[in-house]
Design an enzyme around this catalytic site. Structure first.
Site, PDB file in Angstrom:
ATOM      1  N   GLY A  57      24.790  13.274 -29.280  1.00 39.82           N
ATOM      2  CA  GLY A  57      24.303  13.907 -27.872  1.00 39.82           C
ATOM      3  C   GLY A  57      24.812  13.155 -26.702  1.00 39.82           C
ATOM      4  N   ALA A  58      25.054  11.683 -26.779  1.00 34.64           N
ATOM      5  CA  ALA A  58      25.513  11.184 -25.665  1.00 34.64           C
ATOM      6  C   ALA A  58      26.870  11.695 -25.154  1.00 34.64           C
ATOM      7  CB  ALA A  58      25.515   9.712 -26.059  1.00 34.64           C
ATOM      8  N   GLY A 100       0.785  -1.189  -0.034  1.00 36.97           N
ATOM      9  CA  GLY A 100       0.038  -0.007   0.074  1.00 36.97           C
ATOM     10  C   GLY A 100       0.805   1.111  -0.052  1.00 36.97           C
ATOM     11  N   GLY A 101       0.500   2.379   0.605  1.00 35.77           N
ATOM     12  CA  GLY A 101       1.173   3.504   0.688  1.00 35.77           C
ATOM     13  C   GLY A 101       2.487   3.316   1.304  1.00 35.77           C
TER      14      GLY A 101
HETATM   15  C1  HXC Z   1      -3.595  -4.534  11.897  1.00 38.65           C
HETATM   16  C2  HXC Z   1      -2.336  -6.257  10.929  1.00 38.65           C
HETATM   17  C3  HXC Z   1      -2.278  -5.416   9.782  1.00 38.65           C
HETATM   18  C4  HXC Z   1      -2.658  -4.175   9.530  1.00 38.65           C
HETATM   19  C5  HXC Z   1      -1.246  -7.557   9.484  1.00 38.65           C
HETATM   20  N1  HXC Z   1      -1.840  -7.376  10.889  1.00 38.65           N
HETATM   21  N2  HXC Z   1      -1.493  -6.365   8.868  1.00 38.65           N
HETATM   22  N3  HXC Z   1      -3.366  -5.828  11.954  1.00 38.65           N
HETATM   23  N4  HXC Z   1      -3.328  -3.814  10.485  1.00 38.65           N
HETATM   24  N5  HXC Z   1      -2.596  -3.447   8.331  1.00 38.65           N
HETATM   25  C6  HXC Z   1      -1.823  -8.368  11.817  1.00 38.65           C
HETATM   26  C7  HXC Z   1      -2.459  -9.587  11.599  1.00 38.65           C
HETATM   27  O1  HXC Z   1      -3.889  -9.283  11.889  1.00 38.65           O
HETATM   28  C8  HXC Z   1      -1.841 -10.536  12.421  1.00 38.65           C
HETATM   29  O2  HXC Z   1      -2.339 -10.587  13.835  1.00 38.65           O
HETATM   30  C9  HXC Z   1      -0.616 -10.430  12.390  1.00 38.65           C
HETATM   31  O3  HXC Z   1      -0.612  -9.010  12.078  1.00 38.65           O
HETATM   32  C10 HXC Z   1       0.398 -11.019  11.385  1.00 38.65           C
HETATM   33  O4  HXC Z   1      -0.487 -11.012  10.065  1.00 38.65           O
HETATM   34  P1  HXC Z   1      -0.606 -12.358   9.370  1.00 38.65           P
HETATM   35  O5  HXC Z   1      -1.484 -12.091   8.361  1.00 38.65           O
HETATM   36  O6  HXC Z   1      -0.908 -13.505  10.369  1.00 38.65           O
HETATM   37  O7  HXC Z   1       0.860 -12.619   8.903  1.00 38.65           O
HETATM   38  P2  HXC Z   1       1.164 -13.030   7.340  1.00 38.65           P
HETATM   39  O8  HXC Z   1       0.510 -14.122   7.216  1.00 38.65           O
HETATM   40  O9  HXC Z   1       2.738 -13.108   7.373  1.00 38.65           O
HETATM   41  O10 HXC Z   1       0.707 -11.917   6.691  1.00 38.65           O
HETATM   42  C11 HXC Z   1       1.287 -10.796   6.533  1.00 38.65           C
HETATM   43  C12 HXC Z   1       0.480  -9.708   5.431  1.00 38.65           C
HETATM   44  C13 HXC Z   1      -1.117  -9.709   6.057  1.00 38.65           C
HETATM   45  C14 HXC Z   1       0.840  -9.991   4.053  1.00 38.65           C
HETATM   46  C15 HXC Z   1       1.162  -8.305   5.706  1.00 38.65           C
HETATM   47  O11 HXC Z   1      -1.092  -9.491   7.358  1.00 38.65           O
HETATM   48  C16 HXC Z   1      -1.663  -8.563   5.312  1.00 38.65           C
HETATM   49  O12 HXC Z   1      -2.104  -8.751   3.944  1.00 38.65           O
HETATM   50  N6  HXC Z   1      -2.026  -7.670   5.873  1.00 38.65           N
HETATM   51  C17 HXC Z   1      -2.690  -6.591   5.364  1.00 38.65           C
HETATM   52  C18 HXC Z   1      -1.956  -5.801   4.328  1.00 38.65           C
HETATM   53  C19 HXC Z   1      -2.688  -4.425   3.927  1.00 38.65           C
HETATM   54  O13 HXC Z   1      -3.426  -4.591   3.133  1.00 38.65           O
HETATM   55  N7  HXC Z   1      -2.106  -3.317   4.604  1.00 38.65           N
HETATM   56  C20 HXC Z   1      -3.099  -2.118   4.453  1.00 38.65           C
HETATM   57  C21 HXC Z   1      -2.190  -1.504   3.226  1.00 38.65           C
HETATM   58  S1  HXC Z   1      -2.998   0.055   2.689  1.00 38.65           S
HETATM   59  P3  HXC Z   1      -2.772 -11.849  14.695  1.00 38.65           P
HETATM   60  O14 HXC Z   1      -3.324 -11.040  16.026  1.00 38.65           O
HETATM   61  O15 HXC Z   1      -3.586 -12.669  13.997  1.00 38.65           O
HETATM   62  O16 HXC Z   1      -1.367 -12.615  15.012  1.00 38.65           O
HETATM   63  C22 HXC Z   1      -1.912   1.157   3.551  1.00 38.65           C
HETATM   64  C23 HXC Z   1      -2.463   2.620   3.248  1.00 38.65           C
HETATM   65  C24 HXC Z   1      -1.386   3.522   3.442  1.00 38.65           C
HETATM   66  O17 HXC Z   1      -0.949   0.831   3.973  1.00 38.65           O
HETATM   67  C25 HXC Z   1      -1.773   4.511   2.834  1.00 38.65           C
HETATM   68  C26 HXC Z   1      -0.748   5.638   3.025  1.00 38.65           C
HETATM   69  C27 HXC Z   1      -0.843   6.722   1.887  1.00 38.65           C
END
Ligand code: HXC
Length: 513
Positions: free
Chosen positions: A403-404, A169-170
């Site tokens: 040019g290079a 994401g961001g």
């Molecule tokens: C809260 C999160 C989290 C998040 C992971 N966790 N991402 N909690 N917010 N964004 C937590 C999970 O719930 C889990 O908690 C623990 O972290 C480990 O995650 P798992 O999924 O079990 O690990 P894994 O299988 O290794 O997968 C990792 C991952 C996946 C690929 C990162 O967690 C995932 O897809 N997360 C979401 C990614 C995402 O879409 N983020 C938002 C992006 S948008 P528990 O308690 O169950 O262990 C963004 C916007 C920013 O960032 C904009 C700025 C401009």
């Protein structure tokens, strides 16, 4: 007091455990170190001072009020790398997946502010699931606070990003604004939208690794500058990279001890092949020229027709930009131009002198290049060299066409010293192309057009395919024996050490982005 001390020690011990032993085991099982292990490995022994160890998030939605962990998923502080101050944040995947909450962001911003105020590099060890989903816009705001600081710090202090886990994401935009990105193979990836969203929107099926793994970003997108085989290798490379970089834009990199010897490199006299079309490896030239074991390549797998990297020359840190005849004959194209331009901008921002090695047949022709903006991308490199005020030395080893020739740090755009080897050919274009144009009618009406072309080519080559016309005009300062290049360069860079230039005042230039 005894009880209070005990309470503090217990809280500190809890903070050091992050998300707990089970999650630490999981992290290790993936082949990853924990946030704290990474910091310990990066910093000199017993130099780390943590800031904000007992910070907790303020979130109350989705049951978060009952899930508070000291540190809130990021370890922040300062310490030393090889005796030099650095500021560091290290995201802790064992705590809510290292996701970024409002308080997590505040901790990072605090050390970014300290790094800027005190003029020392910022190192980010990224391992995070992105914005903390439970916090909504507060975490998005936290990211923006970081992006803003990354931008303000750009060109003020060096900023290095290691990607040691997911970065989605961001979250990718903070590293993208920093100066260098190092990705760990197999355990890290970066993308704006992950494979699931890609499938929904475009129907493409792609794995995380393929979409945004270290190899993809090293070779296809150029997003990452360096790759590492594991966390240890990543930290070693971060430290090495830091050794070529000053603390901030007002300082220079400390010189390493060096004693001037003969510095002759006879092997260079035989490196360029007699035949102008035959390739050779410019990295051999670089290795002969620089101090032993000092070359650190940047963007090694991306746009291989140009080589960029840091090295030491007589103990001084320098940046190298070199055409690579081994790939696409060393031609300049979209990717190689923007790769080199970005590197030139970094060196110039941080007072790192540059060595430019030229063997370039021109710009790559074709619809692909034109439609992808070779005009504007080539102009980036031209602008970057023209705008640079650090000492620069150019050596033309063979071709410098069209040019290079201008773009590759010619005298006209600000190079301080311009050398050419006797094998240099400086002309508007190669002998064949030139003859076909200017002798078109004569060749067409000749009894044997092929023979006529060959004769005209030889005539053109005799007239232009050498460095002496450019030397006559002062565009080249000296034609030198390749074997003497290293000694000329060391002396040249020492001579240019205190270079100062005055440019007109302006808010900032408008580089063709
Ligand atoms: C809260 C999160 C989290 C998040 C992971 N966790 N991402 N909690 N917010 N964004 C937590 C999970 O719930 C889990 O908690 C623990 O972290 C480990 O995650 P798992 O999924 O079990 O690990 P894994 O299988 O290794 O997968 C990792 C991952 C996946 C690929 C990162 O967690 C995932 O897809 N997360 C979401 C990614 C995402 O879409 N983020 C938002 C992006 S948008 P528990 O308690 O169950 O262990 C963004 C916007 C920013 O960032 C904009 C700025 C401009």
């Amino acid at each position: 007091m005894k009880n209070k001390l005990e309470q503090l020690r217990q809280m500190q011990a809890e903070a050091r455990l992050g998300g707990g032993e089970e999650r630490i085991k999981k992290q290790h099982a993936k082949g990853k170190l924990t946030a704290r292990e990474r910091v310990e490995l990066l910093l000199d022994d017993d130099t780390f001072e943590e800031i904000g160890q007992l910070v907790q998030h303020r979130s109350t939605d989705f049951g978060m009020e009952n899930q508070k962990i000291y540190g809130d998923g990021v370890v922040t502080g300062y310490g030393k790398v090889n005796g030099r101050l650095v500021y560091v944040f290290s995201q802790d995947f064992t705590v809510f997946g290292g996701s970024l909450s409002e308080t997590h962001a505040e901790k990072i911003c605090k050390i970014m502010d300290l790094a800027m105020e005190n003029g020392a590099p910022l190192i980010g060890l990224n391992d995070s699931g992105g914005a903390r989903i439970q916090e909504g816009v507060k975490s998005l705001g936290g990211y923006a606070d970081i992006f803003f600081r990354n931008t303000i710090a750009s060109g003020v202090i060096p900023q290095l990003s290691a990607i040691m886990g997911p970065c989605a994401g961001g979250a990718v935009y903070s590293p993208a604004i920093t100066d260098f990105i190092i990705m760990v193979e197999k355990t890290s990836y970066m993308f704006v939208t992950g494979p699931n969203v890609v499938k929904t929107v475009t129907n493409e099926v792609v794995s995380s690794e393929e979409l945004g793994g270290a190899h993809t970003h090293a070779s296809k997108s150029g997003v990452t500058h360096v790759t590492a085989i594991n966390d240890y290798d990543c930290i070693v490379k971060l430290k090495k990279l830091l050794s070529y970089i000053p603390q901030n834009a007002t300082e220079k990199v400390p010189d390493l001890p060096f004693e001037f010897g003969s510095e002759l490199r006879p092997a260079l006299n035989d490196l360029v092949p007699e035949e102008a079309q035959k390739p050779y490896d410019m990295k051999h030239v670089i290795l002969e020229l620089v101090d032993e074991d000092s070359f650190f390549e940047i963007h090694e797998e991306f746009a291989e027709n140009i080589v960029v990297g840091f090295a030491r020359m007589g103990g001084k840190s320098i940046g190298i930009i070199a055409n690579q005849p081994l790939y696409l004959a060393g031609v300049l194209d979209v990717d190689s131009s923007r790769k080199a331009a970005r590197f030139v901008r970094f060196c110039d921002s941080f007072n790192i002198p540059m060595l430019v090695l030229v063997d370039v047949p021109g710009f790559l022709p074709g619809t692909d290049q034109e439609w992808n903006g070779i005009i504007v991308n080539g102009a980036k490199l031209l602008y970057a060299f023209s705008d640079a005020t650090v000492p620069t030395v150019t050596v033309i080893t063979r071709k410098a066409y069209g040019g290079a020739y201008d773009v590759m740090n010619s005298k006209h755009i600000g190079a301080d010293l311009n050398f050419a080897w006797p094998s240099a050919e400086i002309a508007v274009m190669g002998a064949k192309g030139a003859s076909e144009i200017i002798f078109k009618k004569e060749i067409a009406s000749a009894e044997d057009p092929e023979k006529a072309l060959a004769e005209k080519e030889a005539l053109y080559a005799e007239k232009f395919a050498h460095p002496y016309l450019a030397t006559e005009r002062g565009f080249i300062d000296e034609v030198i024996e390749p074997a003497q290049t290293r000694r000329k360069l060391i002396r040249g860079f020492y001579m240019l050490e205190n270079k100062k230039t005055n440019r007109p005042k302006r808010k900032h230039g408008n580089i063709p982005l």
